[in-house]
Design a protein around this motif. Structure first.
Motif, PDB file in Angstrom:
ATOM      1  N   GLU A  91       0.760  -1.215  -0.024  1.00  0.00           N
ATOM      2  CA  GLU A  91       0.164   0.049   0.055  1.00  0.00           C
ATOM      3  C   GLU A  91       0.958   1.224  -0.114  1.00  0.00           C
ATOM      4  N   GLN A  92       1.956   1.260   0.556  1.00  0.00           N
ATOM      5  CA  GLN A  92       3.129   2.328   0.512  1.00  0.00           C
ATOM      6  C   GLN A  92       3.361   2.967  -0.579  1.00  0.00           C
ATOM      7  N   ALA A  93       3.482   2.312  -1.669  1.00  0.00           N
ATOM      8  CA  ALA A  93       3.926   2.340  -2.945  1.00  0.00           C
ATOM      9  C   ALA A  93       2.612   2.894  -3.687  1.00  0.00           C
ATOM     10  N   ALA A  94       1.824   2.358  -3.680  1.00  0.00           N
ATOM     11  CA  ALA A  94       0.360   2.735  -4.106  1.00  0.00           C
ATOM     12  C   ALA A  94      -0.125   4.288  -3.760  1.00  0.00           C
ATOM     13  N   TRP A  95       0.073   4.198  -2.127  1.00  0.00           N
ATOM     14  CA  TRP A  95       0.046   5.565  -1.804  1.00  0.00           C
ATOM     15  C   TRP A  95       0.742   6.730  -2.352  1.00  0.00           C
ATOM     16  N   SER A  96       2.115   6.527  -2.401  1.00  0.00           N
ATOM     17  CA  SER A  96       2.937   7.397  -2.841  1.00  0.00           C
ATOM     18  C   SER A  96       2.643   7.860  -4.333  1.00  0.00           C
ATOM     19  N   ASP A  97       2.324   6.916  -4.892  1.00  0.00           N
ATOM     20  CA  ASP A  97       2.324   7.234  -6.442  1.00  0.00           C
ATOM     21  C   ASP A  97       0.873   8.095  -6.701  1.00  0.00           C
ATOM     22  N   ASP A  98      -0.091   7.567  -5.943  1.00  0.00           N
ATOM     23  CA  ASP A  98      -1.320   8.071  -6.121  1.00  0.00           C
ATOM     24  C   ASP A  98      -1.769   9.587  -5.301  1.00  0.00           C
ATOM     25  N   ILE A  99      -1.683   9.388  -4.058  1.00  0.00           N
ATOM     26  CA  ILE A  99      -1.947  10.463  -2.971  1.00  0.00           C
ATOM     27  C   ILE A  99      -0.874  11.500  -2.940  1.00  0.00           C
ATOM     28  N   GLU A 105      -0.345   8.110   5.687  1.00  0.00           N
ATOM     29  CA  GLU A 105      -1.057   6.883   5.600  1.00  0.00           C
ATOM     30  C   GLU A 105      -1.637   6.767   7.252  1.00  0.00           C
ATOM     31  N   ASP A 106      -0.975   7.221   8.357  1.00  0.00           N
ATOM     32  CA  ASP A 106      -1.562   7.309   9.500  1.00  0.00           C
ATOM     33  C   ASP A 106      -2.032   8.745  10.089  1.00  0.00           C
ATOM     34  N   ASP A 107      -2.368   9.439   9.289  1.00  0.00           N
ATOM     35  CA  ASP A 107      -2.991  10.634   9.402  1.00  0.00           C
ATOM     36  C   ASP A 107      -4.291  10.721   9.882  1.00  0.00           C
ATOM     37  N   PRO A 108      -4.844  11.335  11.020  1.00  0.00           N
ATOM     38  CA  PRO A 108      -6.080  11.521  11.553  1.00  0.00           C
ATOM     39  C   PRO A 108      -7.118  12.086  10.335  1.00  0.00           C
ATOM     40  N   PRO A 109      -8.468  11.871  10.353  1.00  0.00           N
ATOM     41  CA  PRO A 109      -9.247  12.282   9.718  1.00  0.00           C
ATOM     42  C   PRO A 109      -9.005  14.148   9.616  1.00  0.00           C
ATOM     43  N   ALA A 110      -9.178  14.478  10.673  1.00  0.00           N
ATOM     44  CA  ALA A 110      -8.996  16.217  10.761  1.00  0.00           C
ATOM     45  C   ALA A 110      -7.631  16.623  10.107  1.00  0.00           C
TER      46      ALA A 110
END
Length: 283
Positions: A91-99, A105-110
């Motif tokens: 998920e880290q690679a996908a996260w970095s490529d997209d977001i 990844e662990d940031d709270p909703p706020a």
């Protein structure tokens, strides 16, 4: 190591999915459809047969093979393995490529909301500061005077293009929304002097959009674009190139913020059109 092996090694290091994204603008229509199917669902593509992938892309197995070979793979099985490997990198690679890196990844909703709201707020500030209002006014005048208005925008750009089309229709403007190279090609054949051909594109790198504007211009239409890439080929091809204020970026957060700039610009365009139609002589 042979040349082909070296190319495959490089693709493996970069990632097949990243390579496909880079290649999209330069691919033929059939190969591009294959690439888009792979990118839309890499997990499924990494497990698909060549026949199943070709069917999903509306093409044949030979096209899938040619795409794999053009990327330096010996055939589809090697490309499929690379795609599966990419999809399984975690998920880290996908996260970095997209977001991107602004949101963890662990940031709270706020915190996520804060970043997204900040990006959108900054995009709106960009538009207010940098938008060439006179260019939008010229485009509004052209739309009001047009016999037909054809608006090209697909994928995420289609959201802004479709809403503008719907608002123009409600305003009594003869308008069409186009998606895909084939619909754009067909629209060109019906385009003539007195028409407006308008493209909404964050990146300005869609060959079909560039061709749509250039071909429409040769038939006498006023051509225009709303874009986040003011130096792009698309902007250069337009009679009225409108930079919406926020540059195109590589990540989804860049895109999402930039679309606010596009939407605000399209909203301004529509209101100016309404002013012209309701109060002739405005502007």
């Amino acid at each position: 190591m042979t040349h082909d092996e070296a190319v495959v090694a490089l693709q493996t290091e970069r990632g097949a999915l990243a390579a496909l994204r880079d290649l999209l603008p330069s691919l033929t229509q059939a190969r591009r459809r294959v690439a888009e199917v792979v990118l839309a669902d890499p997990w499924a593509a990494g497990d698909a047969t060549i026949t199943a992938l070709a069917t999903s892309a509306g093409t044949d197995a030979a096209t899938v093979t040619r795409l794999a070979v053009s990327m330096g793979y010996p055939g589809f099985p090697a490309l499929r393995a690379a795609v599966a490997r990419d999809a399984g990198r975690g998920e880290q690679a996908a996260w970095s490529d997209d977001i991107g890196s602004e949101i963890g990844e662990d940031d709270p909703p706020a915190r996520v909301l804060e970043v997204l709201a900040r990006d959108r707020y900054q995009a709106l500030r960009n538009t207010r500061a940098l938008l060439d209002v006179d260019a939008v006014q010229r485009l509004a005048t052209a739309v009001v005077d047009a016999t037909h208005v054809r608006i090209y925008g697909e994928w995420g750009d289609g959201v802004v293009a479709r809403e503008l089309h719907q608002r123009l229709i409600r305003s009594g403007v003869s308008s069409w929304h186009l998606e895909g190279a084939k619909s754009a090609e067909a629209a060109v054949l019906a385009t003539g002097a007195g028409d407006v051909a308008l493209v909404v594109s964050r990146t300005g790198d869609d060959p079909a959009a560039v061709h749509f504007l250039a071909a429409s211009g040769t038939r006498g239409a006023v051509t225009a674009c709303l874009t986040g890439a003011p130096a792009s080929e698309l902007a250069r091809a337009a009679d009225i190139g409108v930079f919406t204020g926020t540059e195109a970026g590589p990540y989804w957060t860049d895109y999402a913020g930039g679309r606010e700039s596009d939407s605000l610009t399209a909203s301004l365009l529509w209101v100016l059109v309404m002013q012209h139609r309701t109060f002739p002589g405005t502007g």
